[in-house]
Design an enzyme around this catalytic site. Structure first.
Site, PDB file in Angstrom:
ATOM      1  N   ASN A   1     -44.973  11.177  -1.925  1.00  0.00           N
ATOM      2  CA  ASN A   1     -44.684  11.004  -3.352  1.00  0.00           C
ATOM      3  C   ASN A   1     -45.916  10.672  -4.186  1.00  0.00           C
ATOM      4  O   ASN A   1     -45.945  10.928  -5.379  1.00  0.00           O
ATOM      5  CB  ASN A   1     -43.600   9.950  -3.547  1.00  0.00           C
TER       6      ASN A   1
ATOM      7  N   HIS B   1     -38.905   6.227   5.633  1.00  0.00           N
ATOM      8  CA  HIS B   1     -38.727   7.025   4.417  1.00  0.00           C
ATOM      9  C   HIS B   1     -38.362   8.473   4.751  1.00  0.00           C
ATOM     10  O   HIS B   1     -39.216   9.265   5.131  1.00  0.00           O
ATOM     11  CB  HIS B   1     -40.024   6.957   3.587  1.00  0.00           C
TER      12      HIS B   1
ATOM     13  N   SER C   1     -38.695   5.010  -1.901  1.00  0.00           N
ATOM     14  CA  SER C   1     -39.664   6.088  -2.080  1.00  0.00           C
ATOM     15  C   SER C   1     -41.012   5.544  -2.501  1.00  0.00           C
ATOM     16  O   SER C   1     -41.995   6.279  -2.498  1.00  0.00           O
ATOM     17  CB  SER C   1     -39.208   7.026  -3.196  1.00  0.00           C
TER      18      SER C   1
ATOM     19  N   GLU D   1     -41.575   9.478   6.858  1.00  0.00           N
ATOM     20  CA  GLU D   1     -42.778   8.632   6.768  1.00  0.00           C
ATOM     21  C   GLU D   1     -42.420   7.231   7.264  1.00  0.00           C
ATOM     22  O   GLU D   1     -41.453   6.634   6.774  1.00  0.00           O
ATOM     23  CB  GLU D   1     -43.248   8.500   5.311  1.00  0.00           C
TER      24      GLU D   1
HETATM   25  P1  NAD Z   1     -28.204   7.640  -5.197  1.00  0.00           P
HETATM   26  O1  NAD Z   1     -28.109   7.227  -6.601  1.00  0.00           O
HETATM   27  O2  NAD Z   1     -27.690   8.995  -4.782  1.00  0.00           O
HETATM   28  O3  NAD Z   1     -27.448   6.590  -4.240  1.00  0.00           O
HETATM   29  C1  NAD Z   1     -27.632   5.202  -4.328  1.00  0.00           C
HETATM   30  C2  NAD Z   1     -26.372   4.542  -3.777  1.00  0.00           C
HETATM   31  O4  NAD Z   1     -26.624   3.133  -3.649  1.00  0.00           O
HETATM   32  C3  NAD Z   1     -25.153   4.711  -4.690  1.00  0.00           C
HETATM   33  O5  NAD Z   1     -24.062   5.237  -3.936  1.00  0.00           O
HETATM   34  C4  NAD Z   1     -24.872   3.275  -5.140  1.00  0.00           C
HETATM   35  O6  NAD Z   1     -23.486   2.996  -5.330  1.00  0.00           O
HETATM   36  C5  NAD Z   1     -25.435   2.477  -3.976  1.00  0.00           C
HETATM   37  N1  NAD Z   1     -25.696   1.086  -4.338  1.00  0.00           N
HETATM   38  C6  NAD Z   1     -26.249   0.585  -5.472  1.00  0.00           C
HETATM   39  N2  NAD Z   1     -26.278  -0.759  -5.417  1.00  0.00           N
HETATM   40  C7  NAD Z   1     -25.732  -1.118  -4.234  1.00  0.00           C
HETATM   41  C8  NAD Z   1     -25.450  -2.360  -3.615  1.00  0.00           C
HETATM   42  N3  NAD Z   1     -25.746  -3.501  -4.216  1.00  0.00           N
HETATM   43  N4  NAD Z   1     -24.870  -2.354  -2.398  1.00  0.00           N
HETATM   44  C9  NAD Z   1     -24.553  -1.184  -1.779  1.00  0.00           C
HETATM   45  N5  NAD Z   1     -24.789   0.025  -2.320  1.00  0.00           N
HETATM   46  C10 NAD Z   1     -25.369   0.058  -3.529  1.00  0.00           C
HETATM   47  O7  NAD Z   1     -29.758   7.473  -4.801  1.00  0.00           O
HETATM   48  P2  NAD Z   1     -30.546   8.187  -3.620  1.00  0.00           P
HETATM   49  O8  NAD Z   1     -31.211   9.411  -4.145  1.00  0.00           O
HETATM   50  O9  NAD Z   1     -29.678   8.286  -2.425  1.00  0.00           O
HETATM   51  O10 NAD Z   1     -31.725   7.124  -3.355  1.00  0.00           O
HETATM   52  C11 NAD Z   1     -31.527   5.990  -2.525  1.00  0.00           C
HETATM   53  C12 NAD Z   1     -32.878   5.478  -2.035  1.00  0.00           C
HETATM   54  O11 NAD Z   1     -33.537   6.509  -1.305  1.00  0.00           O
HETATM   55  C13 NAD Z   1     -33.841   5.030  -3.138  1.00  0.00           C
HETATM   56  O12 NAD Z   1     -34.584   3.945  -2.678  1.00  0.00           O
HETATM   57  C14 NAD Z   1     -34.724   6.268  -3.298  1.00  0.00           C
HETATM   58  O13 NAD Z   1     -35.993   5.968  -3.791  1.00  0.00           O
HETATM   59  C15 NAD Z   1     -34.827   6.729  -1.859  1.00  0.00           C
HETATM   60  N6  NAD Z   1     -35.174   8.137  -1.690  1.00  0.00           N
HETATM   61  C16 NAD Z   1     -34.667   9.096  -2.517  1.00  0.00           C
HETATM   62  C17 NAD Z   1     -35.019  10.429  -2.344  1.00  0.00           C
HETATM   63  C18 NAD Z   1     -34.478  11.501  -3.232  1.00  0.00           C
HETATM   64  O14 NAD Z   1     -35.006  12.624  -3.220  1.00  0.00           O
HETATM   65  N7  NAD Z   1     -33.421  11.252  -3.991  1.00  0.00           N
HETATM   66  C19 NAD Z   1     -35.889  10.787  -1.304  1.00  0.00           C
HETATM   67  C20 NAD Z   1     -36.375   9.787  -0.438  1.00  0.00           C
HETATM   68  C21 NAD Z   1     -36.016   8.466  -0.649  1.00  0.00           C
END
Ligand code: NAD
Length: 293
Positions: A192, A142, A121, A154
């Site tokens: 963001n 993104h 993000s 994005e």
């Molecule tokens: P989340 O906490 O729901 O999921 C993250 C996942 O990554 C978990 O299942 C975790 O077990 C896994 N993980 C952690 N370390 C790992 C590894 N070494 N190998 C494999 N898997 C691993 O988080 P999320 O909300 O899905 O966010 C994930 C990404 O997406 C981040 O970079 C975040 O910034 C981005 N993002 C989030 C949003 C949002 O609204 N939540 C929106 C756009 C982008």
């Protein structure tokens, strides 16, 4: 690979990784969904099934489409399954150390031609690219949350991203029926950069006692015509993710206007990370969400 993406690997079966797997599988791509344990990867797959059931209930997809899409997703806990894929999208926790460790681990397993993308993000695409063995074939894709609902993606180039990589990603995203905007590689990109300071300001408004959770969310819903209040939205995004984006803005732009609100820090320290943790600015453990302040 002839430049066209057919097979997709996803790192992280959380909210976003699961959402990306969901839309890619429905669009006909073969998806390999990877997480640290088989249990987490399977839980991600089960969540996709449940989310598809909601789409069936609202007549967006059929039972048969769900069954076909799910059969295209393989849940794994061994990154060796990424070998031979056209595109791998990393959607793991928003933590640069975690992401770097993942790239170190998976890069040697990927084909030379595989495009590696991150769903970060906020973290610099150029800096993440430099931690891989393929900066020309690395970029930001993104997605917005929830992926099956939100139309925008994005696309973010790092300084070294090649045109072929960029075009392959654009074609892939278009096939998912999403609209692309292109952002330069600056902290938090476009959405963001604008959204998170507003959420942070809503948390300051709560912290300074200007209004309660309910007043702030009602004010922005009815006063600014936002579909969701900013605190409700923060819970939805995940407060840990919100904090880490504010830290990236604060560090990357060195301007005190991006200082994360101490109340946001406190909620994260308490483990009250929002909807995914059952509690944040609202408590989700009962039938209806109850404000925690
Ligand atoms: P989340 O906490 O729901 O999921 C993250 C996942 O990554 C978990 O299942 C975790 O077990 C896994 N993980 C952690 N370390 C790992 C590894 N070494 N190998 C494999 N898997 C691993 O988080 P999320 O909300 O899905 O966010 C994930 C990404 O997406 C981040 O970079 C975040 O910034 C981005 N993002 C989030 C949003 C949002 O609204 N939540 C929106 C756009 C982008």
């Amino acid at each position: 690979m002839d430049g066209e993406i057919r097979t997709v690997g996803i790192v992280g079966a959380g909210q976003m990784g699961g959402g990306i797997a969901h839309v890619a599988a429905l669009a006909g791509f073969a998806v390999t969904l990877y997480d640290v344990t088989q249990e987490r990867a399977e839980a991600g797959l089960a969540k996709i099934g449940a989310n598809m059931d909601r789409q069936i209930a609202s007549q967006k997809i059929s039972e048969a489409e769900k069954a076909e899409a799910l059969s295209r997703i393989t849940a794994v806990s061994d990154p060796a399954a990424f070998s031979g894929l056209d595109l791998v999208i990393e959607a793991a926790t928003e933590d640069e150390t975690v992401k770097r460790k993942i790239y170190r681990e998976i890069c040697p397993l990927l084909d030379e031609k595989t495009i590696l993308a991150t769903n970060t993000s906020s973290i610099s695409i150029t800096r993440l690219a430099a931690a891989t063995d393929r900066p020309e074939r690395f970029m930001g894709i993104h997605f917005m949350n929830p992926v099956p609902v939100m139309k925008l993606v994005e696309l973010v180039r790092g300084i070294a991203t090649g045109d072929e990589t960029f075009e392959a990603a654009r074609t892939f995203v278009t096939k998912l029926d999403k609209t692309v905007t292109v952002s330069e590689d600056f902290p938090a990109f476009i959405v963001n950069r604008i959204l998170l300071p507003m959420i942070n300001e809503a948390i300051y408004t709560l912290y300074e006692g200007v209004g309660s959770v309910e007043s702030i969310d009602t004010a922005m819903k009815l006063g600014a015509n936002h579909p969701m209040g900013p605190l409700q939205l923060a819970d939805f995004i995940g407060l840990d993710t919100c904090l880490s984006i504010m830290q990236v803005l604060h560090d990357g732009l060195a301007d005190s206007k991006y200082r994360p609100c101490p109340l946001l820090v406190k909620y994260v320290e308490a483990g009250w990370l929002g909807r995914k943790a059952g509690r944040g600015f609202y408590d989700y453990r009962g039938e209806t969400p109850v404000p925690t302040r």
